[in-house]
Design a protein around this motif. Structure first.
Motif, PDB file in Angstrom:
ATOM      1  N   LEU A 263      23.668 -38.161 -20.347  1.00 22.85           N
ATOM      2  CA  LEU A 263      24.349 -37.349 -19.342  1.00 22.85           C
ATOM      3  C   LEU A 263      25.727 -37.041 -19.909  1.00 22.85           C
ATOM      4  CD1 LEU A 263      23.415 -39.423 -16.172  1.00 22.85           C
ATOM      5  CD2 LEU A 263      22.326 -37.356 -17.016  1.00 22.85           C
ATOM      6  N   GLU A 264      26.016 -35.783 -20.057  1.00 24.38           N
ATOM      7  CA  GLU A 264      27.295 -35.406 -20.680  1.00 24.38           C
ATOM      8  C   GLU A 264      28.439 -35.543 -19.688  1.00 24.38           C
ATOM      9  OE1 GLU A 264      28.454 -34.943 -23.588  1.00 24.38           O
ATOM     10  OE2 GLU A 264      26.557 -35.015 -24.676  1.00 24.38           O
ATOM     11  N   ILE A 265      28.726 -36.778 -19.335  1.00 20.72           N
ATOM     12  CA  ILE A 265      29.826 -37.058 -18.409  1.00 20.72           C
ATOM     13  C   ILE A 265      30.819 -37.922 -19.169  1.00 20.72           C
ATOM     14  CG2 ILE A 265      30.447 -38.095 -16.201  1.00 20.72           C
ATOM     15  CD1 ILE A 265      27.523 -37.814 -15.345  1.00 20.72           C
ATOM     16  N   ALA A 266      32.080 -37.615 -19.052  1.00 20.24           N
ATOM     17  CA  ALA A 266      33.108 -38.434 -19.718  1.00 20.24           C
ATOM     18  C   ALA A 266      34.198 -38.769 -18.711  1.00 20.24           C
ATOM     19  CB  ALA A 266      33.695 -37.691 -20.913  1.00 20.24           C
ATOM     20  N   SER A 267      34.686 -39.992 -18.791  1.00 18.39           N
ATOM     21  CA  SER A 267      35.752 -40.442 -17.892  1.00 18.39           C
ATOM     22  C   SER A 267      36.976 -39.534 -18.007  1.00 18.39           C
ATOM     23  CB  SER A 267      36.149 -41.874 -18.226  1.00 18.39           C
ATOM     24  OG  SER A 267      35.043 -42.723 -18.098  1.00 18.39           O
ATOM     25  N   THR A 268      37.272 -39.129 -19.229  1.00 18.65           N
ATOM     26  CA  THR A 268      38.426 -38.251 -19.466  1.00 18.65           C
ATOM     27  C   THR A 268      38.333 -36.983 -18.618  1.00 18.65           C
ATOM     28  OG1 THR A 268      38.409 -39.040 -21.734  1.00 18.65           O
ATOM     29  CG2 THR A 268      39.716 -37.071 -21.296  1.00 18.65           C
ATOM     30  N   GLU A 269      37.163 -36.375 -18.606  1.00 21.11           N
ATOM     31  CA  GLU A 269      37.003 -35.137 -17.836  1.00 21.11           C
ATOM     32  C   GLU A 269      37.093 -35.389 -16.342  1.00 21.11           C
ATOM     33  OE1 GLU A 269      33.474 -33.315 -19.493  1.00 21.11           O
ATOM     34  OE2 GLU A 269      34.510 -33.426 -21.425  1.00 21.11           O
ATOM     35  N   ILE A 270      36.573 -36.540 -15.914  1.00 21.67           N
ATOM     36  CA  ILE A 270      36.666 -36.876 -14.486  1.00 21.67           C
ATOM     37  C   ILE A 270      38.133 -37.026 -14.081  1.00 21.67           C
ATOM     38  CG2 ILE A 270      36.164 -38.658 -12.761  1.00 21.67           C
ATOM     39  CD1 ILE A 270      33.495 -39.106 -14.197  1.00 21.67           C
ATOM     40  N   ARG A 271      38.913 -37.688 -14.909  1.00 19.50           N
ATOM     41  CA  ARG A 271      40.336 -37.875 -14.579  1.00 19.50           C
ATOM     42  C   ARG A 271      41.045 -36.524 -14.499  1.00 19.50           C
ATOM     43  NH1 ARG A 271      39.955 -41.934 -18.650  1.00 19.50           N
ATOM     44  NH2 ARG A 271      41.144 -40.597 -20.049  1.00 19.50           N
ATOM     45  N   GLU A 272      40.715 -35.623 -15.425  1.00 21.43           N
ATOM     46  CA  GLU A 272      41.363 -34.303 -15.419  1.00 21.43           C
ATOM     47  C   GLU A 272      40.991 -33.514 -14.173  1.00 21.43           C
ATOM     48  OE1 GLU A 272      41.558 -33.972 -20.286  1.00 21.43           O
ATOM     49  OE2 GLU A 272      40.224 -32.601 -19.189  1.00 21.43           O
ATOM     50  N   LEU A 273      39.721 -33.640 -13.822  1.00 21.14           N
ATOM     51  CA  LEU A 273      39.220 -32.933 -12.647  1.00 21.14           C
ATOM     52  C   LEU A 273      39.919 -33.422 -11.372  1.00 21.14           C
ATOM     53  CD1 LEU A 273      35.481 -32.335 -12.675  1.00 21.14           C
ATOM     54  CD2 LEU A 273      36.357 -33.305 -10.597  1.00 21.14           C
ATOM     55  N   VAL A 274      40.022 -34.739 -11.232  1.00 18.50           N
ATOM     56  CA  VAL A 274      40.664 -35.303 -10.034  1.00 18.50           C
ATOM     57  C   VAL A 274      42.151 -34.942 -10.020  1.00 18.50           C
ATOM     58  CG1 VAL A 274      41.246 -37.450  -8.821  1.00 18.50           C
ATOM     59  CG2 VAL A 274      38.980 -37.184  -9.844  1.00 18.50           C
TER      60      VAL A 274
ATOM     61  N   ARG B  28      40.295 -31.480  -7.795  1.00 20.77           N
ATOM     62  CA  ARG B  28      38.888 -31.158  -7.554  1.00 20.77           C
ATOM     63  C   ARG B  28      38.099 -32.427  -7.261  1.00 20.77           C
ATOM     64  NH1 ARG B  28      38.735 -28.049 -12.369  1.00 20.77           N
ATOM     65  NH2 ARG B  28      36.497 -28.326 -12.531  1.00 20.77           N
ATOM     66  N   ASP B  29      36.855 -32.220  -6.830  1.00 20.15           N
ATOM     67  CA  ASP B  29      36.028 -33.309  -6.310  1.00 20.15           C
ATOM     68  C   ASP B  29      35.016 -33.769  -7.368  1.00 20.15           C
ATOM     69  OD1 ASP B  29      34.248 -34.922  -4.885  1.00 20.15           O
ATOM     70  OD2 ASP B  29      34.272 -33.643  -3.105  1.00 20.15           O
ATOM     71  N   PRO B  30      34.994 -35.056  -7.716  1.00 20.61           N
ATOM     72  CA  PRO B  30      34.059 -35.545  -8.740  1.00 20.61           C
ATOM     73  C   PRO B  30      32.656 -35.834  -8.201  1.00 20.61           C
ATOM     74  CG  PRO B  30      35.460 -37.345  -8.031  1.00 20.61           C
ATOM     75  CD  PRO B  30      35.896 -36.133  -7.251  1.00 20.61           C
TER      76      PRO B  30
ATOM     77  N   PHE C 254      28.829 -36.043  -7.382  1.00 21.86           N
ATOM     78  CA  PHE C 254      27.606 -36.003  -8.209  1.00 21.86           C
ATOM     79  C   PHE C 254      27.814 -36.463  -9.661  1.00 21.86           C
ATOM     80  CE2 PHE C 254      26.767 -32.347  -5.144  1.00 21.86           C
ATOM     81  CZ  PHE C 254      26.064 -33.141  -4.236  1.00 21.86           C
ATOM     82  N   LEU C 255      29.014 -36.875  -9.986  1.00 18.72           N
ATOM     83  CA  LEU C 255      29.252 -37.435 -11.322  1.00 18.72           C
ATOM     84  C   LEU C 255      29.261 -38.962 -11.287  1.00 18.72           C
ATOM     85  CD1 LEU C 255      32.129 -35.074 -12.547  1.00 18.72           C
ATOM     86  CD2 LEU C 255      29.732 -35.028 -13.254  1.00 18.72           C
ATOM     87  N   MET C 256      29.316 -39.516 -10.083  1.00 16.93           N
ATOM     88  CA  MET C 256      29.433 -40.972  -9.896  1.00 16.93           C
ATOM     89  C   MET C 256      28.916 -41.316  -8.511  1.00 16.93           C
ATOM     90  SD  MET C 256      33.492 -40.960  -9.097  1.00 16.93           S
ATOM     91  CE  MET C 256      33.879 -40.379 -10.718  1.00 16.93           C
ATOM     92  N   PRO C 257      28.629 -42.601  -8.247  1.00 20.96           N
ATOM     93  CA  PRO C 257      28.174 -42.971  -6.915  1.00 20.96           C
ATOM     94  C   PRO C 257      29.246 -42.607  -5.873  1.00 20.96           C
ATOM     95  CG  PRO C 257      27.843 -44.789  -8.438  1.00 20.96           C
ATOM     96  CD  PRO C 257      28.650 -43.766  -9.172  1.00 20.96           C
ATOM     97  N   ASP C 258      28.800 -42.276  -4.672  1.00 24.07           N
ATOM     98  CA  ASP C 258      29.732 -41.854  -3.630  1.00 24.07           C
ATOM     99  C   ASP C 258      30.767 -42.921  -3.289  1.00 24.07           C
ATOM    100  OD1 ASP C 258      29.567 -39.221  -2.998  1.00 24.07           O
ATOM    101  OD2 ASP C 258      27.855 -39.464  -1.640  1.00 24.07           O
ATOM    102  N   ALA C 259      30.355 -44.206  -3.366  1.00 19.01           N
ATOM    103  CA  ALA C 259      31.308 -45.278  -3.044  1.00 19.01           C
ATOM    104  C   ALA C 259      32.492 -45.247  -4.014  1.00 19.01           C
ATOM    105  CB  ALA C 259      30.608 -46.633  -3.100  1.00 19.01           C
ATOM    106  N   VAL C 260      32.208 -44.959  -5.270  1.00 25.23           N
ATOM    107  CA  VAL C 260      33.258 -44.889  -6.290  1.00 25.23           C
ATOM    108  C   VAL C 260      34.142 -43.668  -6.033  1.00 25.23           C
ATOM    109  CG1 VAL C 260      33.713 -44.670  -8.771  1.00 25.23           C
ATOM    110  CG2 VAL C 260      31.767 -46.028  -7.979  1.00 25.23           C
ATOM    111  N   ARG C 261      33.501 -42.573  -5.754  1.00 25.56           N
ATOM    112  CA  ARG C 261      34.220 -41.324  -5.498  1.00 25.56           C
ATOM    113  C   ARG C 261      35.146 -41.472  -4.279  1.00 25.56           C
ATOM    114  NH1 ARG C 261      31.577 -37.674  -1.913  1.00 25.56           N
ATOM    115  NH2 ARG C 261      32.770 -35.758  -1.673  1.00 25.56           N
ATOM    116  N   HIS C 262      34.625 -42.082  -3.209  1.00 23.15           N
ATOM    117  CA  HIS C 262      35.457 -42.269  -2.011  1.00 23.15           C
ATOM    118  C   HIS C 262      36.676 -43.122  -2.317  1.00 23.15           C
ATOM    119  CE1 HIS C 262      31.831 -41.215   0.658  1.00 23.15           C
ATOM    120  NE2 HIS C 262      32.685 -40.211   0.665  1.00 23.15           N
TER     121      HIS C 262
END
Ligand code: ATP
Length: 212
Positions: free
Chosen positions: A174-185, A189-191, A193-201
């Motif tokens: 799965l082409e998911i990277a923590s770096t991109e998630i941090r930039e997105l947040v 923006r909302d992460p 579907f990239l991580m479990p909802d509990a983590v996202r919340h």
């Protein structure tokens, strides 16, 4: 007792890329459990964006609903840099007769010779390499020799022996990277579907990664 997988990382934050590959490994290799071990003080990375406690909390939320997944905080409790060999030595003391499989990505495996006391790792556990498409296993150099000498395709070997093998295993990438998630947040923006909802919340509710 079946083998335990040992999955270390900065997990800044943990995401479905980590979770899916650990899950596939646990199933395919018939492991009893996978321990997610966030590094307290990552020697190779310098800084993390979330604190060790925040990354640990996210890992706990991520693994809580999956049987066999465990969050292990031993690297947070230890002083100084989080060397993998020290983690394996600790686990080995706790589980003297159990097979341990250190799970790492192929990219991490290629950097193995730069790890602190890396040559001792196989005396404590197996090395399980998650093969990401596009990465070729080395066939020359010190890692080529390591694979020639210790490599096995047989999952049985990982159960019968408690340490000392290198096993390369393909997992869905799965082409998911923590770096991109941090930039997105950080961009507001909302992460989802990239991580479990509990983590996202937890990330959204605490404002984590917003200030980057
Ligand atoms: P960053 O984007 O901040 O570099 P990362 O997710 O690559 O983060 P870590 O959290 O340290 O970094 O990764 C822990 C382990 O998970 C490593 O062994 C790495 O190879 C593996 N990994 C990272 N991303 C993925 C992914 N998308 N799929 C499978 N494994 C991954």
């Amino acid at each position: 007792m079946k083998p335990a997988g040992v999955f270390g990382g900065t997990f800044d934050p943990i995401h479905y890329g980590h979770l899916r590959s650990a899950f596939e490994m646990m199933q395919a290799l018939d492991f009893e459990e996978v321990r997610f071990i966030p590094c307290g003080d990552p020697p190779h990375r310098g800084v993390t964006f979330a604190s060790a406690e925040q990354r640990m909390r996210l890992v706990e939320l991520a693994v809580s609903r999956q049987r066999g997944f465990r969050a292990d905080d031993r690297e947070l409790r230890r002083e100084g840099p989080s060397w993998t060999i020290d983690t394996l030595l600790e686990l080995r003391e706790e589980f003297p007769d159990r097979s341990l499989g250190l799970i790492i990505g192929m990219d991490a495996f290629l950097g193995l010779p730069s790890w602190h006391r890396w040559e001792e790792i196989l005396s404590q556990g197996h090395i399980i390499v998650a093969h990401r498409p596009g990465w070729k296993a080395p066939d020359i150099g010190v890692l080529g020799e390591l694979i020639a000498e210790h490599g096995t395709h047989r999952i049985d070997d990982l159960h019968v022996e408690t340490h000392g093998r290198v096993h390369i295993h393909a997992v869905t990438q799965l082409e998911i990277a923590s770096t991109e998630i941090r930039e997105l947040v950080a961009a507001g923006r909302d992460p989802r579907f990239l991580m479990p909802d509990a983590v996202r919340h937890e990330i959204l509710n605490t404002g984590l990664y917003r200030g980057e």
